[in-house]
Design an enzyme around this catalytic site. Structure first.
Site, mmCIF file in Angstrom:
data_model
loop_
_atom_site.group_PDB
_atom_site.id
_atom_site.type_symbol
_atom_site.label_atom_id
_atom_site.label_comp_id
_atom_site.label_asym_id
_atom_site.label_seq_id
_atom_site.Cartn_x
_atom_site.Cartn_y
_atom_site.Cartn_z
ATOM 1 N N ASP A 29 0.832 -1.206 0.000
ATOM 2 C CA ASP A 29 0.000 0.000 0.000
ATOM 3 C C ASP A 29 0.868 1.257 0.000
ATOM 4 O O ASP A 29 1.898 1.311 0.673
ATOM 5 C CB ASP A 29 -0.888 -0.017 1.248
ATOM 6 N N GLU B 150 13.515 -15.727 -1.733
ATOM 7 C CA GLU B 150 13.732 -16.923 -0.916
ATOM 8 C C GLU B 150 12.496 -17.826 -0.916
ATOM 9 O O GLU B 150 12.610 -19.049 -0.790
ATOM 10 C CB GLU B 150 14.050 -16.530 0.527
#
Length: 542
Positions: free
Chosen positions: A210, A252
């Site tokens: 956001d 990852e």
């Protein structure tokens, strides 16, 4: 059961995904208290599978006093009790994944709630304390510090500064209940990296960021001067180091980011989409574009051009939880979107708006890249008129009652026209009132109507997934070509791969279809002579 799209030997799933936005509070009420919740979402997963979406984006579901619809987060590791609990969120993520649907969650890094433990500690501490260093506390100007520290304007209107009893002011670019974090502080960066890992480890596939361009501030917090760079709090260079560290974490877990980045400069916008930063960003140029052929073509060309240098996929969005619903917007004289232009009582032709929204659905779903659908868009819901005394949105309150706010696009969904409150929950009135017309838009009725908006979206999403031409061809580095075809005035026509053609008629009258072998789908019936009517779109095979 739907299958998760393969990620090996093909483009990553997120490059051409259909992603469905869920505003939990208004999606479905599972416990009958008038507020949507995770139980309601879990019960409607079969509906979402049948709709044919690839992922769900959840607006904030965290612990929050809901001063701004959940974008005032008190605890990122807890689900708000109104929606459920953490174990239920984990179960929802897993169940959706088993059904072939990934989950994207919302992160609000610019600010937290004034109920967040950090801010409570800051209020209890003295000026100049380490607790206050996590935020932007300043002494005011004027003889007695009675004037805000600078002249910035809040995103919700008015000053973005609130003064405390001890005389200091704190910064909040949004509502006073949303104090801005100090992103120059290492603890702020570490906390957000820990939160990302927390949710990736619980199975989320991605994160929507956001207000992604607002985090970093000039440490001096100077007054804003028009035309002077760098801006004191928007699109600062320090942001890119933050997002590079985030990207390393996402990689990852094979996670994906989508940024809410409102920037007029296409070159600076594209910097956020470099290979070591964000994967995608929302396309506000297309979202705000009027229903005008030249403006739409320009928005499409500009979008593809600004993404091409960094080989990032475009995203296509018609509306969201902040924006006037498509059916209503396209039925007005001014069909674009601008927060500043929202007023009460704007005349709307819903029949015209619905016809255009159906055509816009086929247009957006045919463009190369990913597409976002806002809940209820597939039902053709219009913007609701909320009685002034029931409006909860701070945009309305901070405007002094002039701005209608965003609650009109957040009204609880209609699921069954035969049940109380259109089947949203039980007999408890929803948190926002539903219009009397809501049962006519109910999902159960539209499910059996081949001419409904829901039927159109289901078939379009089915074809988009199954038909060669919508995705990139082997060897293409982007998300499939778009080649504009010769067409008459007011007509948009373009070709994708494998002979796929999309035609949208905004000319004011019927037009002949280009040469084709098959009509795959139209947003409305062709006329008696086989011509494409005005405000109608078609997918063809040439």
């Amino acid at each position: 059961m739907a299958a998760i799209r393969p990620t090996e030997a093909t483009a990553p799933w997120w490059r051409d995904a259909a992603i469905y936005q869920i505003y939990v509070r208004s999606f479905a009420d599972g416990d009958g208290d008038g507020t949507g919740d995770l139980a309601g979402v879990r019960a409607r997963l079969p509906y979402l599978v049948e709709l044919g979406v690839d992922a769900l984006w959840f607006t904030p579901w965290y612990l929050s006093p809901l001063a701004d619809g959940g974008y005032d987060v008190a605890d990122y590791r807890a689900i708000d009790p109104a929606f459920g609990h953490l174990a239920e969120a984990e179960k929802l993520i897993a169940e959706a994944r088993e059904l072939g649907i990934r989950t994207i969650i919302d992160i609000v890094p610019n600010h937290v709630s004034d109920r967040h433990s950090w801010f409570r500690s800051a209020l209890a501490a003295a000026p100049g304390s380490p607790e206050r260093d996590l935020f932007h506390f300043r002494t005011g100007r004027g003889e007695h510090g009675e004037i805000p520290p600078n002249g910035w304007v809040s995103e919700f209107g008015g000053t973005p500064w609130t003064r405390l009893d001890d005389g200091q002011w704190y910064l909040h670019l949004f509502a006073p209940e949303q104090p801005d974090l100090n992103w120059a502080h290492p603890a702020v960066r570490q906390e957000h990296e820990d939160v990302l890992r927390f949710w990736f480890e619980r199975g989320v596939a991605g994160v929507r960021i956001d207000s992604a361009a607002l985090l970093a501030k000039d440490p001096a917090l100077p007054d804003f001067t028009e035309g002077v760079d760098p801006h004191p709090y928007t699109d600062r260079d320090e942001l890119h180091e933050i997002y590079r560290s985030w990207r390393a974490i996402a990689d990852e877990y094979d996670g994906v980011f989508v940024g809410e980045v409102w920037l007029p400069d296409s070159e600076r916008f594209a910097r956020y989409l470099r290979p070591d930063e964000l994967h995608t960003a929302f396309n506000f140029t297309f979202l705000a574009c009027p229903w005008d052929p030249a403006r739409l073509r320009s928005a499409i060309d500009d979008t593809l051009a600004e993404h091409a240098p960094v080989d990032a996929p475009a995203t296509w969005v018609l509306c969201n939880h902040d924006v006037t619903r498509t059916v209503t917007r396209y039925g007005r004289k001014e069909t674009g979107f601008d927060f500043a232009a929202k007023v009460f009582g704007t005349p709307t032709d819903l029949e015209l708006g619905t016809r255009r929204a159906r055509a816009a659905a086929l247009l957006s779903l045919a463009l190369p890249g990913a597409v976002y659908l806002y809940q209820g868009e597939e039902l053709g819901l219009p913007e609701a008129d909320i009685p002034r005394e029931r409006i909860q949105d701070p945009m309305h309150l901070r405007s002094g009652g002039i701005d209608p706010g965003r609650d009109g696009c957040r009204v609880p969904l209609p699921w069954s026209g035969r049940e109380p409150f259109a089947g949203f929950g039980s007999e408890t009135e929803p948190w926002l009132p539903q219009p009397a017309s809501w049962p006519a838009y109910a999902a159960d009725a539209q499910s059996t109507d081949p001419g409904s908006m829901l039927a159109l979206y289901r078939e379009a999403l089915r074809l988009r997934r199954a038909t060669p031409g919508f995705a990139a061809a082997p060897g293409e580095t982007a998300d499939g070509r778009l080649n504009w075809l010769p067409s008459g005035p007011g007509v948009l026509a373009f070709a994708r791969n494998h002979g796929l053609v999309c035609v949208v008629n905004l000319s004011g009258g019927p037009v002949p279809l280009p040469a084709h072998t098959d009509v795959l789908l139209t947003s409305g019936p062709l006329d008696a002579d086989g011509l494409l009517p005005d405000d109608t779109a078609a997918w063809l095979r040439s």
